[in-house]
Design a protein around this motif. Structure first.
Motif, PDB file in Angstrom:
ATOM      1  N   THR A   7      19.162  41.942 -53.028  1.00  0.00           N
ATOM      2  CA  THR A   7      20.213  41.825 -54.045  1.00  0.00           C
ATOM      3  C   THR A   7      21.393  42.716 -53.688  1.00  0.00           C
ATOM      4  OG1 THR A   7      18.607  41.253 -55.750  1.00  0.00           O
ATOM      5  CG2 THR A   7      20.740  42.070 -56.508  1.00  0.00           C
ATOM      6  N   SER A  10      23.291  41.016 -51.002  1.00  0.00           N
ATOM      7  CA  SER A  10      23.932  39.832 -51.569  1.00  0.00           C
ATOM      8  C   SER A  10      25.196  40.205 -52.331  1.00  0.00           C
ATOM      9  CB  SER A  10      22.971  39.101 -52.508  1.00  0.00           C
ATOM     10  OG  SER A  10      21.850  38.609 -51.810  1.00  0.00           O
ATOM     11  N   LEU A  11      25.124  41.271 -53.093  1.00  0.00           N
ATOM     12  CA  LEU A  11      26.309  41.725 -53.838  1.00  0.00           C
ATOM     13  C   LEU A  11      27.417  42.147 -52.881  1.00  0.00           C
ATOM     14  CD1 LEU A  11      24.507  43.686 -56.676  1.00  0.00           C
ATOM     15  CD2 LEU A  11      25.863  41.589 -56.939  1.00  0.00           C
ATOM     16  N   LEU A  14      29.019  39.014 -51.473  1.00  0.00           N
ATOM     17  CA  LEU A  14      29.879  38.369 -52.470  1.00  0.00           C
ATOM     18  C   LEU A  14      31.197  39.128 -52.643  1.00  0.00           C
ATOM     19  CD1 LEU A  14      27.224  37.355 -55.137  1.00  0.00           C
ATOM     20  CD2 LEU A  14      28.519  35.816 -53.626  1.00  0.00           C
ATOM     21  N   LEU A  48      22.371  32.657 -50.681  1.00  0.00           N
ATOM     22  CA  LEU A  48      23.625  32.534 -51.424  1.00  0.00           C
ATOM     23  C   LEU A  48      24.197  31.123 -51.298  1.00  0.00           C
ATOM     24  CD1 LEU A  48      25.324  35.970 -50.671  1.00  0.00           C
ATOM     25  CD2 LEU A  48      24.244  35.223 -52.811  1.00  0.00           C
ATOM     26  N   THR A  51      22.485  28.934 -53.833  1.00  0.00           N
ATOM     27  CA  THR A  51      22.918  29.142 -55.220  1.00  0.00           C
ATOM     28  C   THR A  51      24.203  28.381 -55.530  1.00  0.00           C
ATOM     29  OG1 THR A  51      24.310  31.073 -54.733  1.00  0.00           O
ATOM     30  CG2 THR A  51      21.978  31.509 -55.281  1.00  0.00           C
ATOM     31  N   TRP A  53      27.090  29.603 -54.626  1.00  0.00           N
ATOM     32  CA  TRP A  53      28.148  30.619 -54.696  1.00  0.00           C
ATOM     33  C   TRP A  53      28.882  30.765 -53.376  1.00  0.00           C
ATOM     34  CZ3 TRP A  53      24.103  34.415 -56.973  1.00  0.00           C
ATOM     35  CH2 TRP A  53      23.875  34.116 -58.320  1.00  0.00           C
ATOM     36  N   VAL A  78      24.350  37.237 -61.189  1.00  0.00           N
ATOM     37  CA  VAL A  78      23.879  37.401 -59.810  1.00  0.00           C
ATOM     38  C   VAL A  78      22.544  38.129 -59.793  1.00  0.00           C
ATOM     39  CG1 VAL A  78      24.373  38.451 -57.563  1.00  0.00           C
ATOM     40  CG2 VAL A  78      26.216  37.333 -58.855  1.00  0.00           C
TER      41      VAL A  78
END
Length: 163
Positions: A7, A10-11, A14, A48, A51, A53, A78
């Protein structure tokens, strides 16, 4: 509570993609910027993409770009989607065998605390984080964003990058 490395990465992806609106970003670009494993980033990118996104482009000039509107994508959304387990203690998990379940109050307290945590994360949009991050602006990957001056559809908010 601790978010998984998955996570966390991933953040970061993004945020970088939200700050790179005019160019594709490669896994190698992000690996270099953050000093993290290319193998991990490949898994993150794939997830990702699933998803919706992130869009990925294969090939020699490939890379990835943000497919979601960062003015509509909340940090809470998220985290909820990527974190597999919010069971902070046994009684919140699927294999609960604690003899105190339902009688000690811990289950209710931790469930409520998790809900408050996630509601707080819902207050932050990816765009807000990008626009207020001086550290992100220092990365070689950063570029002025083109979406930051228009209000998000259906939102009274407008994301502005501080000068």
């Amino acid at each position: 509570m601790r978010l998984t490395v998955f996570t966390d990465y991933s953040l970061r992806v993004l945020l970088v993609l939200a700050s790179r609106t005019d160019a594709l970003v490669t896994i190698a670009d992000i690996t270099e910027a953050f000093g993290i494993s290319q193998a991990h980033l490949m898994k993150v990118t794939q997830a990702l993409g699933k998803t919706g996104w992130v869009d990925t482009v294969r090939g020699r000039n490939g890379g990835m770009r943000l497919a979601a509107d960062p003015r509509k994508l909340s940090l809470g959304e998220v985290v909820r989607r990527l974190e597999a387990d919010f069971a902070l203690v046994e009684c919140l998990g699927e294999d609960n065998q604690c003899v105190l379940t339902g009688g000690c109050g811990l289950e209710v307290a931790l469930r409520q605390a998790t809900e408050v945590f996630l509601r707080e994360l819902d207050r932050y949009l990816i765009a807000d984080l990008v626009n207020t991050s001086p550290a992100l602006a220092q990365l070689a990957l950063w570029q002025p964003v083109t979406w930051n001056t228009l209000p998000a559809k259906g939102s009274g908010r407008s994301s502005q990058r501080p000068a």
